[in-house]
Design a protein around this motif. Structure first.
Motif, PDB file in Angstrom:
ATOM      1  N   LEU A  84      -1.402   9.658  18.834  1.00  0.00           N
ATOM      2  CA  LEU A  84      -1.935  10.608  18.103  1.00  0.00           C
ATOM      3  C   LEU A  84      -1.747  10.443  16.750  1.00  0.00           C
ATOM      4  O   LEU A  84      -2.779  11.000  15.819  1.00  0.00           O
ATOM      5  CB  LEU A  84      -1.140  12.199  18.529  1.00  0.00           C
ATOM      6  N   SER A  85      -1.185   9.664  16.104  1.00  0.00           N
ATOM      7  CA  SER A  85      -0.948   9.441  14.519  1.00  0.00           C
ATOM      8  C   SER A  85      -1.141   7.914  14.264  1.00  0.00           C
ATOM      9  O   SER A  85      -1.190   7.584  13.188  1.00  0.00           O
ATOM     10  CB  SER A  85       0.535   9.672  14.205  1.00  0.00           C
ATOM     11  N   ASP A  86      -1.774   7.272  15.162  1.00  0.00           N
ATOM     12  CA  ASP A  86      -2.104   5.911  14.819  1.00  0.00           C
ATOM     13  C   ASP A  86      -1.209   5.019  14.178  1.00  0.00           C
ATOM     14  O   ASP A  86      -1.232   4.252  13.453  1.00  0.00           O
ATOM     15  CB  ASP A  86      -3.416   5.810  13.996  1.00  0.00           C
ATOM     16  N   LEU A  87       0.081   5.477  14.678  1.00  0.00           N
ATOM     17  CA  LEU A  87       1.184   4.368  14.055  1.00  0.00           C
ATOM     18  C   LEU A  87       1.948   3.761  15.015  1.00  0.00           C
ATOM     19  O   LEU A  87       2.463   4.338  15.933  1.00  0.00           O
ATOM     20  CB  LEU A  87       2.320   5.553  13.194  1.00  0.00           C
ATOM     21  N   ASP A  88       2.348   2.616  14.876  1.00  0.00           N
ATOM     22  CA  ASP A  88       3.216   1.732  15.586  1.00  0.00           C
ATOM     23  C   ASP A  88       2.724   1.727  17.145  1.00  0.00           C
ATOM     24  O   ASP A  88       3.600   2.245  17.855  1.00  0.00           O
ATOM     25  CB  ASP A  88       4.535   2.172  15.474  1.00  0.00           C
ATOM     26  N   VAL A  89       1.570   1.805  17.252  1.00  0.00           N
ATOM     27  CA  VAL A  89       1.072   1.907  18.717  1.00  0.00           C
ATOM     28  C   VAL A  89       1.339   0.051  19.321  1.00  0.00           C
ATOM     29  O   VAL A  89       0.972  -0.778  18.581  1.00  0.00           O
ATOM     30  CB  VAL A  89      -0.440   2.059  18.821  1.00  0.00           C
TER      31      VAL A  89
ATOM     32  N   VAL C 152       4.564  10.180   7.721  1.00  0.00           N
ATOM     33  CA  VAL C 152       5.141  10.435   9.101  1.00  0.00           C
ATOM     34  C   VAL C 152       5.756   8.956   9.340  1.00  0.00           C
ATOM     35  O   VAL C 152       5.425   7.790   9.142  1.00  0.00           O
ATOM     36  CB  VAL C 152       3.969  10.373  10.147  1.00  0.00           C
ATOM     37  N   ASP C 153       6.853   9.012  10.062  1.00  0.00           N
ATOM     38  CA  ASP C 153       7.892   7.882  10.360  1.00  0.00           C
ATOM     39  C   ASP C 153       8.247   7.060   9.200  1.00  0.00           C
ATOM     40  O   ASP C 153       8.086   5.881   9.289  1.00  0.00           O
ATOM     41  CB  ASP C 153       6.921   7.029  11.276  1.00  0.00           C
ATOM     42  N   ARG C 154       8.446   7.661   8.226  1.00  0.00           N
ATOM     43  CA  ARG C 154       8.954   6.962   6.782  1.00  0.00           C
ATOM     44  C   ARG C 154       9.951   7.835   6.204  1.00  0.00           C
ATOM     45  O   ARG C 154      10.031   9.077   6.546  1.00  0.00           O
ATOM     46  CB  ARG C 154       7.616   6.855   5.959  1.00  0.00           C
ATOM     47  N   PHE C 155      10.994   7.296   5.527  1.00  0.00           N
ATOM     48  CA  PHE C 155      11.786   7.870   4.897  1.00  0.00           C
ATOM     49  C   PHE C 155      11.561   9.045   4.053  1.00  0.00           C
ATOM     50  O   PHE C 155      12.052  10.160   3.690  1.00  0.00           O
ATOM     51  CB  PHE C 155      12.759   7.016   4.300  1.00  0.00           C
ATOM     52  N   GLN C 156      10.342   8.622   3.212  1.00  0.00           N
ATOM     53  CA  GLN C 156       9.827   9.602   2.393  1.00  0.00           C
ATOM     54  C   GLN C 156       9.452  11.090   3.069  1.00  0.00           C
ATOM     55  O   GLN C 156       9.759  11.941   2.477  1.00  0.00           O
ATOM     56  CB  GLN C 156       8.370   9.161   1.763  1.00  0.00           C
ATOM     57  N   GLY C 157       9.064  11.050   4.261  1.00  0.00           N
ATOM     58  CA  GLY C 157       8.670  12.120   4.912  1.00  0.00           C
ATOM     59  C   GLY C 157       9.886  13.033   5.018  1.00  0.00           C
ATOM     60  O   GLY C 157       9.904  14.413   5.084  1.00  0.00           O
ATOM     61  N   LEU C 158      10.995  12.370   5.244  1.00  0.00           N
ATOM     62  CA  LEU C 158      12.189  13.195   5.334  1.00  0.00           C
ATOM     63  C   LEU C 158      12.757  13.875   4.044  1.00  0.00           C
ATOM     64  O   LEU C 158      13.023  14.981   3.913  1.00  0.00           O
ATOM     65  CB  LEU C 158      13.196  12.435   6.273  1.00  0.00           C
ATOM     66  N   TRP C 227      13.779  18.201  12.858  1.00  0.00           N
ATOM     67  CA  TRP C 227      12.934  17.635  11.996  1.00  0.00           C
ATOM     68  C   TRP C 227      13.018  16.178  12.142  1.00  0.00           C
ATOM     69  O   TRP C 227      11.583  15.481  12.164  1.00  0.00           O
ATOM     70  CB  TRP C 227      12.704  18.261  10.648  1.00  0.00           C
ATOM     71  N   PRO C 228      13.709  15.466  11.817  1.00  0.00           N
ATOM     72  CA  PRO C 228      13.828  13.923  12.009  1.00  0.00           C
ATOM     73  C   PRO C 228      13.293  13.547  13.299  1.00  0.00           C
ATOM     74  O   PRO C 228      12.591  12.515  13.465  1.00  0.00           O
ATOM     75  CB  PRO C 228      15.189  13.308  11.866  1.00  0.00           C
ATOM     76  N   GLN C 229      13.788  14.370  14.421  1.00  0.00           N
ATOM     77  CA  GLN C 229      13.063  13.910  15.726  1.00  0.00           C
ATOM     78  C   GLN C 229      11.734  14.101  16.021  1.00  0.00           C
ATOM     79  O   GLN C 229      11.020  13.147  16.372  1.00  0.00           O
ATOM     80  CB  GLN C 229      13.711  15.006  16.784  1.00  0.00           C
ATOM     81  N   ILE C 230      11.232  14.958  14.992  1.00  0.00           N
ATOM     82  CA  ILE C 230       9.631  15.220  15.353  1.00  0.00           C
ATOM     83  C   ILE C 230       8.954  14.060  14.354  1.00  0.00           C
ATOM     84  O   ILE C 230       8.032  13.377  14.797  1.00  0.00           O
ATOM     85  CB  ILE C 230       9.271  16.713  14.675  1.00  0.00           C
ATOM     86  N   LEU C 231       9.623  13.843  13.273  1.00  0.00           N
ATOM     87  CA  LEU C 231       8.847  12.932  12.246  1.00  0.00           C
ATOM     88  C   LEU C 231       9.147  11.414  12.718  1.00  0.00           C
ATOM     89  O   LEU C 231       8.201  10.751  12.449  1.00  0.00           O
ATOM     90  CB  LEU C 231       9.501  13.127  10.936  1.00  0.00           C
ATOM     91  N   MET C 232      10.407  10.900  12.969  1.00  0.00           N
ATOM     92  CA  MET C 232      10.497   9.801  13.260  1.00  0.00           C
ATOM     93  C   MET C 232      10.229   9.146  14.642  1.00  0.00           C
ATOM     94  O   MET C 232      10.719   9.668  15.669  1.00  0.00           O
ATOM     95  CB  MET C 232      11.848   9.240  12.803  1.00  0.00           C
ATOM     96  N   HIS C 233       9.544   8.173  14.606  1.00  0.00           N
ATOM     97  CA  HIS C 233       8.939   7.607  15.911  1.00  0.00           C
ATOM     98  C   HIS C 233       9.786   6.149  16.274  1.00  0.00           C
ATOM     99  O   HIS C 233      10.191   5.892  17.374  1.00  0.00           O
ATOM    100  CB  HIS C 233       7.529   7.426  16.108  1.00  0.00           C
ATOM    101  N   HIS C 234       9.607   5.357  15.344  1.00  0.00           N
ATOM    102  CA  HIS C 234      10.295   3.975  15.376  1.00  0.00           C
ATOM    103  C   HIS C 234      11.812   3.967  15.436  1.00  0.00           C
ATOM    104  O   HIS C 234      12.518   4.494  14.257  1.00  0.00           O
ATOM    105  CB  HIS C 234       9.549   3.117  14.200  1.00  0.00           C
ATOM    106  N   ASP C 235      12.584   3.186  16.019  1.00  0.00           N
ATOM    107  CA  ASP C 235      13.932   3.373  15.744  1.00  0.00           C
ATOM    108  C   ASP C 235      14.403   2.756  14.684  1.00  0.00           C
ATOM    109  O   ASP C 235      15.743   2.592  14.290  1.00  0.00           O
ATOM    110  CB  ASP C 235      14.833   2.916  17.166  1.00  0.00           C
ATOM    111  N   TYR C 236      13.759   1.813  13.918  1.00  0.00           N
ATOM    112  CA  TYR C 236      14.108   1.432  12.576  1.00  0.00           C
ATOM    113  C   TYR C 236      14.308   2.467  11.772  1.00  0.00           C
ATOM    114  O   TYR C 236      15.230   2.417  10.934  1.00  0.00           O
ATOM    115  CB  TYR C 236      13.078   0.509  11.904  1.00  0.00           C
TER     116      TYR C 236
END
Lengths: 446, 324, 294
Positions: A84-89, C152-158, C227-236
């Motif tokens: 959905l977000s086109d990231l890290d697919v 999204v999925d970046r520190f800035q987003g948090l 909120w971090p759960q929603i925002l972060m996808h990559h385990d890095y």
């Protein structure tokens, strides 16, 4: 002028912020150097594939495969979020059979995986696989996943307990035979004939039983059929096994792990529904039972009926983000169609591949000492072709949840009132849950 | 560098304008920056707040009328989000669970917190600081970690709770299912959050109690009031503002209950959705299924409900206690 | 309050009164002790379990014999998982967030406390109104917004969206109101710029409130989960709460992992506790300042 007026606490935090920022900038997020990123949720797969990857990379110089292991609970959510977000697919990912359907929610053009049907037909793989395994990964005519398994199901039983009560597995043909034997073995609270849950439908419980009887969440067109006659009958068969005065099924609540292992060793359950993958868990967990466990086919629902069902499944998908689907397809074939490799995989994971011709490899008939020398692979291969098909829809997770709720309610009813009015209750309850699922499906504007 | 409250020593008598010839800056710059200062100080905040605070609120009102596929595509659906929501069985369960939890919270936690605060406030008590720290430390742990910890404590067979109860209560089996049985999920959650939040509320009550004018107590004692009467006549009215504050914030917080059940029930609503709360429902619909519009609709329903209840509470406690 | 004529106290004789008083004290003490034990038991249990090996962890009720104590859980934590990395992520995100929030909130709080300007009432009114709204209302559009801003999925987003905390502003405003105006006037007469007044006078005076705020902000960010759960996808990019939750789901029943999980939990909880021990007094004062004043 003060250098930093905010006090010691804030100062230490500021210092830590600077230090950690420095560290993080020195260790940036790994850039995608790999040609192929591959997600898996199973540690067993991860370990097995790590061993195989060097061979593939040797055959295809310049190609680098990056395996990543993702928590199963999170994988579907992460994949969905990534789509959905086109990231890290990732380029390729495994996906569990129960959640694959959720990826088909939007319009066909939004499905994140590429349609493998052309490749399957071109390579002839489509016919060489156990056909029923494609259905859970099919949507609107396209096949979006390569099945990795068949997962036929057998009953693994405690030989000592069976012998103690004079139960001969060869004499058990149907569930009625099994239940009769179960009544002898079951000591409520201490020893149960079979491991069955009264609250979850997966984990070798209601789902496996209903599939054996021809039940299903959806029909091939994706319509919810939880309240069909077959399903009602399946529920009415299952609930008295785990509830009420004559129950023969019990569970500690876990299906793997330390508590479960101990319960098996203690003889808390005399038999368990075991797909091929689970036989490895059994070998590794209750290690004290080595040599004392046997394998028998699932009792039939009707005389002459199929003696197996299925539990679990994984597909391999290639995403549309993959820059080189051909190399991805080659990797998939490398892992899943090379017979020597499939044999090696079997030796590590006990998992039967859906490629029928692979089963003739001697590795599959090797005797397994844990199960008293039984040829594990050959046994499961025998029942693999009759594994029932499973149909899916985007609301598969809702359907599963709703069936689980229905099970809990039916169990409660049966514990309170027994057979009286049970049929009406089950019918009404299943209809209610099916309507819930249908309402959900109707909401989907795509 | 001292960190105390003492003011920096400086003569405070105002000096006449002409008596200090060493003013380096020109007066126009001085008055200008004096006038501009508030705008300069407050504007970074206001700008950020408008972008990340106000704009999302406005956008969410709009989004509530759409169905989305993640942040990628949107379809206008009018009121159908709300329509579906109120008929949706799962939403109704979530609302029911949340209300039950809130009631248990308020009527269990607050009296316990008040009681502990009163006990802790006794003059003869030693170890006051230590006890206060002890009661407050659960709250320091953070909801996620408490969730992980208590999931272990409530587990069947090996969990601490069952083993302790089995040794105290005859006939109690260590196989008693807390989080696996729909009927016991809510009690387990209520107990866990009781442990977690009592200290937090207690600290507020304690502060309120310590602010009560001692003379009022003495006068009451002279009048011959027993402890019970003293409580109702002196303590209760004096801590009314704090009590109202605690009541309203507890209620609002309880309605937003998410972390504990999510973690303890394995990232879901638990058996038969016995632990499904409104925010968890929002999360599942919005961020797992991906419909951000529906999530906004649920969010606003929650917001309006919470607002209404808070206003009602403040009105009730205001008018009730106003009849002293 | 009405003063009645002095009556004889209605209670019993002095000796009986003293007895019932001591009885009351005994009961009160008992209650407090039991409550204290209940409050501390899970935490002590956690600590005890983190030093037990994988057999003791399941079989021992509470403490294991000292000879069995082991640090293997902590070792495995750092060696077998990337706990160290996640810990650093949390430290980074939380500390940057706290400092950012501190700066913005204290500056704006100062502006709102000690100045009059056009639109002040409007700003305060709007902020107050939004405080009544639960945060979940804005989660969905915020995610959408951040997606379009590539955060999204970046520190800035948090970090960036949480730079604004209305709660913080009001806290500082409340406390800065207490600072005597004469101080500021004197400084102005001495030629201090407004910013220097903030930096050199008001802030040092407000250190207790800053301490309280730092602790509260630290706790809020360190323990933040949804909120971090929603925002972060990559385990890095994971922070401690998300990583531990994932570990809990993934490995909780595997051999030896309960020890690792509990060790990770212990370490995650420690920083806040340590901070609290140092900032106890300020914290309680700051916490209740907002409440008592209403």
């Amino acid at each position: 002028m003060n250098l930093f007026p905010y006090g010691k606490a804030a100062l230490s935090m500021f210092g830590l912020a600077v230090l950690s920022a420095g560290w993080i900038s020195l260790h940036p997020a790994p850039q995608k150097k790999a040609t192929l990123t591959y997600w898996t949720f199973s540690k067993d797969h991860y370990d097995a594939y790590q061993k195989l990857i060097p061979d593939f990379e040797a055959q295809h110089p310049g190609v680098h495969v990056d395996l990543e292991i993702v928590n199963n609970n999170a994988l579907a959510a992460r994949l969905q979020a990534a789509f959905l977000s086109d990231l890290d697919v990732p380029d390729m990912t495994e996906l569990e059979i129960g959640t694959a359907g959720t990826m088909f929610r939007g319009p066909v053009k939004d499905i994140g995986f590429i349609d493998l049907k052309p490749r399957l037909e071109q390579s002839g793989l489509y016919d060489r696989y156990v056909q029923s395994r494609f259905s859970p990964y099919t949507s609107r005519g396209g096949i979006y996943g390569l099945p990795q398994d068949v997962h036929p199901v057998q009953l693994v039983y405690n030989k000592e307990i069976f012998a103690k009560y004079g139960i001969d597995p060869d004499k058990i043909q149907t569930w009625d035979d099994f239940i009769a034997a179960g009544k002898k073995v079951t000591i409520p609270g201490k020893q149960y004939m079979i491991e069955l849950s009264d609250s979850t439908t997966g984990s070798g419980g209601l789902e496996t039983i209903m599939l054996q009887r021809g039940g299903s969440y959806f029909d091939p067109a994706g319509k919810c059929i939880i309240d069909s006659d077959v399903m009602v009958k399946s529920m009415e068969f299952y609930v008295p096994l785990v509830a009420g005065p004559n129950k023969i099924g019990g569970t500690t609540g876990d299906f793997y792990g330390a508590t479960w292992s101990k319960s098996v060793e203690d003889g808390y359950v005399a038999s368990m529904i075991c797909p091929d993958w689970r036989t490895l868990f059994v070998q590794r967990g209750p290690t004290k039972m080595a040599g004392k466990m046997g394998i028998m086919p699932l009792p039939a629902a009707v005389p002459g009926g199929i003696r197996t069902s299925t539990w679990g499944g994984t597909m391999l998908g290639i995403t549309k983000r993959c820059k080189d689907p051909d190399i991805a397809w080659q990797f998939a074939q490398f892992l899943y169609t090379d017979k020597a490799r499939l044999a090696k995989n079997f030796q590590q994971t006990n998992i039967l591949p859906p490629l029928k011709e692979a089963w003739s490899n001697p590795a599959f008939s090797a005797p397994n000492p844990y199960y008293g020398g039984a040829p594990l692979g050959a046994i499961y291969a025998k029942y693999a072709p009759s594994v029932p098909a499973q149909y899916t829809a985007p609301t598969i997770d809702t359907a599963k949840a709703k069936l689980g709720e229905a099970l809990i309610d039916c169990v409660k009813y049966y514990n309170d009132s027994g057979d009286k009015g049970f049929d009406d209750f089950v019918r009404a309850k299943l209809k209610e849950k099916a309507d819930d699922v249908r309402a959900f499906q109707a909401r989907n504007p795509y | 560098m001292s960190t105390t409250l003492t003011k920096p020593s400086r003569p405070t008598e105002p000096a006449s304008p002409g008596s200090r010839p060493t003013r380096a800056k020109s007066s126009s710059w001085f008055t200008a920056q004096h006038k501009l200062a508030p705008y300069v100080f407050v504007s970074p905040f206001v700008i950020m707040f408008s972008i990340f605070g106000i704009y999302p609120i406005i956008k969410s009102i709009m989004l509530a009328f759409y169905a989305t596929n993640g942040p990628k595509s949107q379809v206008y659906v009018g009121f159908s989000n709300f329509n579906f929501m109120f008929h949706h069985h799962d939403f109704q369960i979530a609302v029911r669970n949340t209300i039950i939890y809130t009631l248990c919270s308020v009527f269990l936690q607050l009296p316990c917190a008040l009681g502990l605060a009163i006990l802790l406030n006794q003059k003869w008590l030693k170890g006051h600081s230590f006890l206060r720290l002890a009661f407050y430390s659960p709250n320091l742990m953070g909801t996620v970690y408490v969730g992980i910890l208590f999931q272990q404590l409530f587990s069947i067979h090996y969990g601490l709770v069952n083993r302790v109860l089995a040794s105290i209560i005859p006939g109690f089996s260590t196989d008693f299912k807390w989080l696996g049985d729909p009927a016991n999920v809510m009690p387990a959650l209520v107990l866990t959050s009781l442990w977690l939040y009592v200290g937090y509320n207690m600290v507020y009550f304690l502060a309120g109690l310590q602010a009560v004018d001692k003379e009022l107590y003495e006068a009451a004692e002279v009048d011959g009031a027993n402890p019970w009467q003293r409580f109702w006549a002196v303590t209760a009215p004096s801590i009314k503002p704090i009590a109202t504050f605690v009541l309203v914030t507890s209620t609002i917080g309880s309605f937003q209950f998410f972390d504990l059940p999510y973690i303890m029930l394995g990232n879901g609503g638990g058996p038969n959705n016995a632990g499904l709360t409104i925010v968890m429902y929002l999360y599942q619909q919005g961020f797992i299924t991906g419909d951000l519009g529906y999530a906004s609709a649920v969010g606003w329903t929650l917001a309006i409900g919470v607002l209404a209840i808070s206003l009602l509470q403040m009105k009730l406690t205001g008018s009730m206690k106003g009849n002293d | 309050m009405s003063v009645q004529t002095v009556n004889t106290p209605p209670t019993a004789s002095p000796i009986g009164r003293r007895a019932s008083e001591s009885m009351g004290k005994l009961i009160a003490s008992l209650i407090l002790i039991v409550a204290g034990v209940i409050a501390l038991t899970p935490i002590v249990w956690l600590l005890a379990k983190t030093v037990q090996n994988k057999d003791d962890i399941l079989s021992c009720l509470y403490f294991a014999p000292i000879s069995h104590w082991t640090t293997e859980n902590y070792q495995h934590l750092f060696v077998k998982t990337d706990f160290g990395h996640v810990l650093l992520n949390s430290i980074f995100v939380t500390d940057v967030t706290v400092i950012t929030q501190l700066f913005f909130a204290s500056l704006a709080g100062f502006g709102l406390a000690k100045y009059e300007f056009k639109g002040k009432k409007l700003v305060m009114g709007v902020m107050l109104a939004t405080m009544m709204l639960p945060g979940q209302v804005t989660m969905a559009p915020l995610y959408d917004m951040l997606y379009h801003m590539h955060m999204v999925d970046r520190f800035q987003g948090l970090i960036i969206p949480s730079a604004v905390t209305v709660f913080g502003i009001f806290l500082f405003r409340q406390s800065i109101l207490q600072v005597p105006d004469e101080l500021l006037q004197a400084a102005r007469i001495d030629g201090c710029s407004e910013f220097r007044i903030y930096w050199d006078i008001v802030m040092p005076i407000s250190r207790p409130m800053i301490g309280a705020f730092c602790l509260m902000a630290f706790m809020g960010s360190w323990n933040n989960f949804l909120w971090p759960q929603i925002l972060m996808h990559h385990d890095y990019y994971f922070t401690l709460p998300i990583a531990l939750n994932q570990f809990n789901g993934m490995y909780s029943t595997a051999e030896g992992s309960m020890g690792i999980l509990l060790a990770g939990t212990m370490l995650s909880v420690l920083p806040v506790m340590v901070l609290f021990v140092f900032l106890q007094k300020e914290f309680v004062a700051g916490l209740t300042a907002g409440a008592v004043k209403g």
